[in-house]
Design an enzyme around this catalytic site. Structure first.
Site, PDB file in Angstrom:
ATOM      1  N   GLY A   1       0.824  -1.205   0.000  1.00  0.00           N
ATOM      2  CA  GLY A   1       0.000   0.000   0.000  1.00  0.00           C
ATOM      3  C   GLY A   1       0.850   1.243   0.000  1.00  0.00           C
ATOM      4  N   ASP A   2       0.636   2.112   1.003  1.00  0.00           N
ATOM      5  CA  ASP A   2       1.441   3.336   1.106  1.00  0.00           C
ATOM      6  C   ASP A   2       2.434   3.227   2.265  1.00  0.00           C
ATOM      7  OD1 ASP A   2      -0.487   3.345   3.065  1.00  0.00           O
ATOM      8  OD2 ASP A   2      -0.819   5.507   3.003  1.00  0.00           O
ATOM      9  N   GLU A   3       2.855   2.001   2.575  1.00  0.00           N
ATOM     10  CA  GLU A   3       3.838   1.768   3.637  1.00  0.00           C
ATOM     11  C   GLU A   3       5.191   1.387   3.039  1.00  0.00           C
ATOM     12  OE1 GLU A   3       1.024   0.133   7.276  1.00  0.00           O
ATOM     13  OE2 GLU A   3       1.858  -1.309   5.838  1.00  0.00           O
TER      14      GLU A   3
END
Length: 353
Positions: free
Chosen positions: A251-253
């Site tokens: 994801g956005d990690e």
């Protein structure tokens, strides 16, 4: 009477010699014809195959090479024969062959008779291209077992190598950002822990989560989000050293592994805090993203995004890599709770851990 007998015997002997010479001459003509037929068959077999067949002397100077090499690399046989095999290879290929020769010499010095070897290296082409080839090399020996030369077959594997690299990339790298994925991250973290244990030098893991990612996707679509993730990856790589690892966790990690800080825990904390602050500032700078709306291409939008960063300083003392990831993740959520766009350290009960 005796003279006649001698003349007769002499004539018989002369006839026998003549007949023997004629038989020998016929035999030589037959053997020569067989040799020529064998050579013609050898040429047909070697010149019509798709593999490069070659021969070299004990000093690795080429003594024979078939026309396939010209088809693959562009060099005529007269441009190769008499030249050293190293002229065919890249520097990395030369190093590979040098190492193989060294290993063979060490074994032969102990009395071990070595056989064929197979290796894959890059070859230089006349037009400057590079191609991969798998080489089978076999030593030739005299009656005393001494190596008198080498012969072998080289088969182009450029496409196979490309597919292998592509498969590896799909298995270990994120297709969007090109960063190591979670699988490769875990391997790199294990290596870092092992290195830390061996050297006694601290490392650190940074767990990052973007603070303002979902609104961008909701407003401008996933394309805008993808562009943002690609730019974040670029900024992260610009903010660390070559020895460090930047990975997309999902994801956005993102996760960053910082290697080789200091032997002192307090100094290591200071060093990684400086690096993390640099990364936080880089990610907080405005983003200019190009997105498509309704078929119109190239609309530029400005987006502001920050990151919450959790930090876990570690040393290889037997702690599980998954536990380090969980602890850094926990510190990241503490950073979010503290107002976002900030960093937070995880402090284990034993500060030497």
């Amino acid at each position: 009477m005796l003279d006649g007998m001698l003349v007769l015997v002499g004539g018989v002997l002369l006839l026998a010699v003549v007949l023997f010479l004629l038989w020998k001459q016929a035999q030589m003509r037959s053997e020569l014809a067989a040799l020529r037929a064998s050579e013609a068959l050898f040429r047909r077999l070697t010149e019509d195959v798709s593999d490069v067949i070659w021969r070299a002397d004990p000093n690795l100077f080429i003594t024979y090479i078939n026309p396939t090499d010209e088809k693959l690399r562009g060099f005529r046989a007269d441009e190769v024969i008499g030249h050293h095999v190293f002229e065919m290879f890249t520097d990395e290929g030369i190093a590979t062959v040098t190492n193989i020769i060294k290993q063979r010499q060490e074994k032969e010095a102990d009395g071990t008779i070595t056989g064929p070897v197979t290796f894959e290296i890059q070859h230089r082409c006349k037009d400057g291209r590079l191609l991969w080839a798998e080489v089978l090399s076999k030593p030739e020996r005299d009656a005393r077992g001494r190596i008198t030369g080498y012969h072998g077959i080289s088969r182009e594997t450029t496409e196979r190598k490309r597919l292998q690299d592509q498969i590896q990339k799909l298995a270990f790298y994120d297709p969007l950002t090109g960063l190591p994925n979670r699988r490769l991250l875990e391997d790199r973290l294990g290596q870092s822990l092992a290195s830390s244990k061996r050297t006694g030098i601290f490392g650190a893991l940074l767990f990052l989560d973007l603070d303002n990612f979902k609104p961008l996707n909701d407003l401008h679509g996933h394309e805008a989000g993808d562009h943002l993730l690609i730019e974040v990856a670029r900024r992260l790589k610009a903010g660390v050293r070559e020895v460090d690892t930047v990975a997309r966790f999902g994801g956005d990690e993102f996760v960053v592994i910082i290697r080789e800080l200091d032997r002192d825990l307090a100094v290591s904390h200071e060093q990684v805090a400086t690096i993390a602050e640099k990364i936080r500032a880089l990610l907080a700078e405005p983003y200019c993203l190009s997105v498509n709306h309704g078929g119109s291409a190239g609309q530029a939008i400005e987006h502001r995004c920050s990151a919450s960063i959790g930090i876990r300083v570690f040393i290889g003392n037997g702690i599980d890599p998954d536990e380090i990831l969980k602890q850094a993740d926990l510190a990241m959520y503490q950073a979010k709770d503290a107002g976002r766009n900030t960093l937070c350290f995880f402090s284990p009960p034993d500060e030497t851990a």
